[in-house]
Design an enzyme around this catalytic site. Structure first.
Site, PDB file in Angstrom:
ATOM      1  N   GLU A  82      -9.509   6.692   3.086  1.00 36.86           N
ATOM      2  CA  GLU A  82     -10.419   5.687   3.636  1.00 36.86           C
ATOM      3  C   GLU A  82      -9.576   4.455   3.934  1.00 36.86           C
ATOM      4  O   GLU A  82      -8.506   4.282   3.362  1.00 36.86           O
ATOM      5  CB  GLU A  82     -11.499   5.339   2.605  1.00 36.86           C
ATOM      6  CG  GLU A  82     -11.109   4.273   1.563  1.00 36.86           C
ATOM      7  CD  GLU A  82      -9.982   4.681   0.634  1.00 36.86           C
ATOM      8  OE1 GLU A  82      -9.775   5.897   0.433  1.00 36.86           O
ATOM      9  OE2 GLU A  82      -9.279   3.795   0.113  1.00 36.86           O
ATOM     10  N   LYS A  96       0.809  -1.227   0.000  1.00 35.74           N
ATOM     11  CA  LYS A  96       0.000   0.000   0.000  1.00 35.74           C
ATOM     12  C   LYS A  96       0.845   1.282   0.000  1.00 35.74           C
ATOM     13  O   LYS A  96       0.455   2.303  -0.561  1.00 35.74           O
ATOM     14  CB  LYS A  96      -0.925   0.010   1.207  1.00 35.74           C
ATOM     15  CG  LYS A  96      -2.056  -1.008   1.139  1.00 35.74           C
ATOM     16  CD  LYS A  96      -3.115  -0.592   0.152  1.00 35.74           C
ATOM     17  CE  LYS A  96      -4.308  -1.539   0.159  1.00 35.74           C
ATOM     18  NZ  LYS A  96      -5.198  -1.300  -0.994  1.00 35.74           N
ATOM     19  N   SER A 134       1.593  -9.741  -1.204  1.00 34.76           N
ATOM     20  CA  SER A 134       1.273  -8.320  -1.044  1.00 34.76           C
ATOM     21  C   SER A 134       1.432  -7.781   0.369  1.00 34.76           C
ATOM     22  O   SER A 134       1.660  -6.590   0.551  1.00 34.76           O
ATOM     23  CB  SER A 134      -0.150  -8.061  -1.530  1.00 34.76           C
ATOM     24  OG  SER A 134      -1.047  -8.922  -0.861  1.00 34.76           O
TER      25      SER A 134
END
Lengths: 259, 393
Positions: free
Chosen positions: B111, B89, B377
């Site tokens: 968010e 991220k 990930s």
């Protein structure tokens, strides 16, 4: 002639448009509210199609959308309730809604149905202008439906002219950078924005919405435009009508605004 | 087949910018400027140097020998779990914070679902000394307490989204409403390849560093740039988009996207959008969307908070529609088992999101010579409580 066009030909000042969410407070309140609004002196009715994710709306209208959906309201049911509405209500009717439920219903069948019911216009806040111009406008035109665009204090002058060119009916002037029902009152800065738009000599009439909640704000808005739109405050008034009943609650609220 | 976004933000029939007029100036400002800003030499330098020295890139491409033996192919793991903050991220938040600075924005909103994107946003805001507000579903805040506190330690304000179903979709709604109410000095850092154009493409480009590195690293390992398969989990789809990006147009590379099937796709408790969704519009783009016949958005379910989003990025809807990528789905139980299996075979506890990609290995038919890259990930630290609750290890 489209009823919205007729209205503004007849009346160019203090036009009152009132929004409510279909299915609120009760699933079958729709026609009662519409008849009540006309009888109390509203000039235009904006019927909200409930949606699970109303991003442009503040807490009050989010809540009414949520209640309407849990009451079982759907677009299909709303269109069924509006069958024969023109025998009961003669003022212009606009449907307001987010685009997804309409896409699922089908644009063409939806517009066809709107024409049959005697709907005059649509407000679809998340439909982009270029999509409208290329894909939707021909269908709206075919069924005699006006598309109402929004402008805000942040909308550039060029874009306002472009919106004016592509609009019919009226332009929905969002009074401030906000979601619905977020702010009350009208500041000097907002009045300056209304005047800036006034000075642009647009072709379409303008109604001011967002933050219009009572006689004071309605009067103020009417000083700078052809009229105004009340939404959240009307939803709250219905919620508070309680024992005196919906029709009486509507009448008291509208009469007070127009007094 | 070329996978390319057009001027209006469409990948084939999906994408666009379905936003209310109140957001138009902000989104338009971004659309007009992002390409120029993000390709500027000075921007590239700062972006790359932060990815190297702050995030710890390049992340390794690791040959997983025991896993390879288990599944009969040469399996490489792209170690995004080793990024600072524990997941891919942060690649995107670094890019967007630099962009926000160049646009002169003073405040950041975001968010978050599981809290990973929120933490990655709070991290870059702390790094740059910029005010940060993160919206998180009230229910998710209870489920992911450690991440809420991580954000607070980093100086961010975490605001509960109390509307609707009080999860990721509603946190996104609240962030959009905040942006409507604060249009002038605020930038909205969206965490996935969703939202109105240009977000899906912009986020994919920031994440494309993943596939850029895979190409170079695979060349060193295997003497070839392209694998036979790339596998990644998909919620909104940012890690998958990053891992697929530089291979979109190389049809020798099979793209495998793995969705969360929750308790099973026929139970009503799933998040497998390509199985259960239809084209629709949410959060600014036209994409595949889980919804009722009336067009109301359905709240999805997955054990993994990072995968329970009712849509997927428009690029993924396009990859699905055209058949360019193959979409598989994996249940909670299968994912949890796979998470434990990878822990035992490779000494890596994966995030439960990533565990879904691992579980899909069972559905593949590999040849022994096949080269497979699986995008790891995120790491599983944040999911310990869920692993413990599940308990079968």
């Amino acid at each position: 002639m489209n009823r919205i066009e007729e209205l503004f030909k007849r009346k160019s000042e203090r036009v009152l448009n009132v929004y409510f969410t279909a299915g609120y407070p009760e699933v079958d309140s729709t026609v009662t509210i519409m008849k009540g609004l006309e009888k109390s002196g509203a000039d235009l009715i904006e019927v909200g199609i409930p949606f699970s994710d109303p991003v442009a709306d503040g807490p009050t209208i989010q809540e009414s959308n949520g209640v309407a959906l849990s009451n079982g309201m759907t677009l299909e049911l709303l269109l069924k309730q509006l069958e024969g509405i023109r025998e009961k209500v003669s003022i212009p009717i606009v449907l307001m809604g987010y685009i997804n439920p309409i896409i699922q219903y089908g644009i063409e069948p939806f517009c066809q149905k709107c024409e049959e019911m005697g709907i005059d216009g649509l407000i679809l806040p998340d439909l982009p202008m270029y999509e409208y111009m290329e894909l939707y406008k021909p269908v709206f035109d075919k069924h005699g439906l006006f598309n109402i665009f929004l402008i805000t204090p942040q909308t550039s002058e060029d874009r306002i002219y472009e919106i004016d060119k592509n609009s019919n009916g009226f332009i929905y002037m969002v009074s401030s950078a906000s979601t619905t029902g977020a702010k009350t009152g009208i500041s000097g800065e907002q009045e300056a924005y209304f005047e800036r738009v006034n000075a642009m000599n647009l072709n379409n009439p303008r109604l001011i919405g967002f933050g219009i909640s009572n006689k004071e704000t309605f009067d103020k808005a009417c000083n700078h435009a052809n009229g105004a739109i009340i939404g959240s405050a009307f939803i709250k008034a219905m919620a508070q009508a309680g024992d005196k009943g919906l029709t009486r609650g509507i009448d008291d609220f509208i009469k007070q605004v127009l007094s | 087949m070329k996978v390319k976004v057009d001027e209006r933000g469409y990948y084939g029939s999906f994408g666009g910018a379905y936003i209310p007029e109140m957001l138009y100036p902000n989104v338009e400002e971004l659309r007009k400027n992002y390409e120029q800003i993000t390709t500027d030499l000075d921007f590239r330098k700062q972006f790359e140097s932060l990815l190297k020295d702050f995030v710890g890139r390049p992340t390794p491409l690791y040959f997983a020998e025991r896993l390879s033996h288990q599944y009969g192919a040469k399996i490489y793991l792209k170690r995004e779990d080793l990024c600072h903050t524990g997941a891919h991220k942060v690649n995107n938040t670094i890019g967007q914070i630099l962009l926000a600075q160049r646009l002169g924005k003073k405040k950041i909103i975001a968010e978050t679902g599981a809290g990973q994107h929120g933490v990655a946003t709070a991290t870059v805001c702390a790094l740059m000394g910029i005010e940060c507000i993160v919206y998180m579903g009230a229910i998710d805040m209870q489920r992911q307490k450690p991440n809420v506190e991580r954000m607070r330690i980093l100086g961010a304000e975490v605001r509960p989204a109390e509307s609707g179903s009080k999860t990721l979709k509603d946190a996104t709604n609240e962030a959009m409403r905040h942006w409507i109410n604060n249009p002038k000095d605020t930038h909205y850092i969206i965490g996935s390849v969703v939202g109105p154009h240009p977000y899906p493409e912009m986020v994919a480009r920031f994440q494309s560093v993943i596939s850029e590195e895979i190409k170079k690293q695979l060349l060193e390992h295997e003497g070839r740039e392209a694998p036979d398969y790339i596998m990644a989990c998909v919620g909104g789809g940012s890690n998958a988009a990053g891992a697929f990006y530089h291979f979109y147009d190389n049809e020798n590379v099979q793209l495998i996207a793995v969705e969360a099937a929750g308790l099973g796709n026929d139970t009503g408790e799933s998040a497998a959008t390509t199985v259960l969704g239809k084209p629709g519009v949410l959060h600014g783009s036209k994409t595949l969307l889980m919804q009722t016949e009336d067009g109301q958005v359905i709240e999805p379910y997955s054990i993994s908070a990072g995968l329970d989003y009712p849509g997927i990025g428009p690029v993924h809807a396009h990859l699905f529609e055209t058949g360019r990528a193959q979409f598989l789905s994996v249940t909670d139980e299968e994912a949890m088992k796979a998470g434990v299996e990878v822990s035992r075979l490779e000494g890596i506890i994966p995030a439960i999101e990533t565990a879904h990609a691992f579980a899909a290995l069972n559905q593949m038919n590999f040849n022994p010579e096949d080269v497979v890259v699986l995008n790891l990930s995120g790491r599983g630290d944040k999911d310990l409580e869920t692993y413990i609750k599940w308990g079968k290890y």
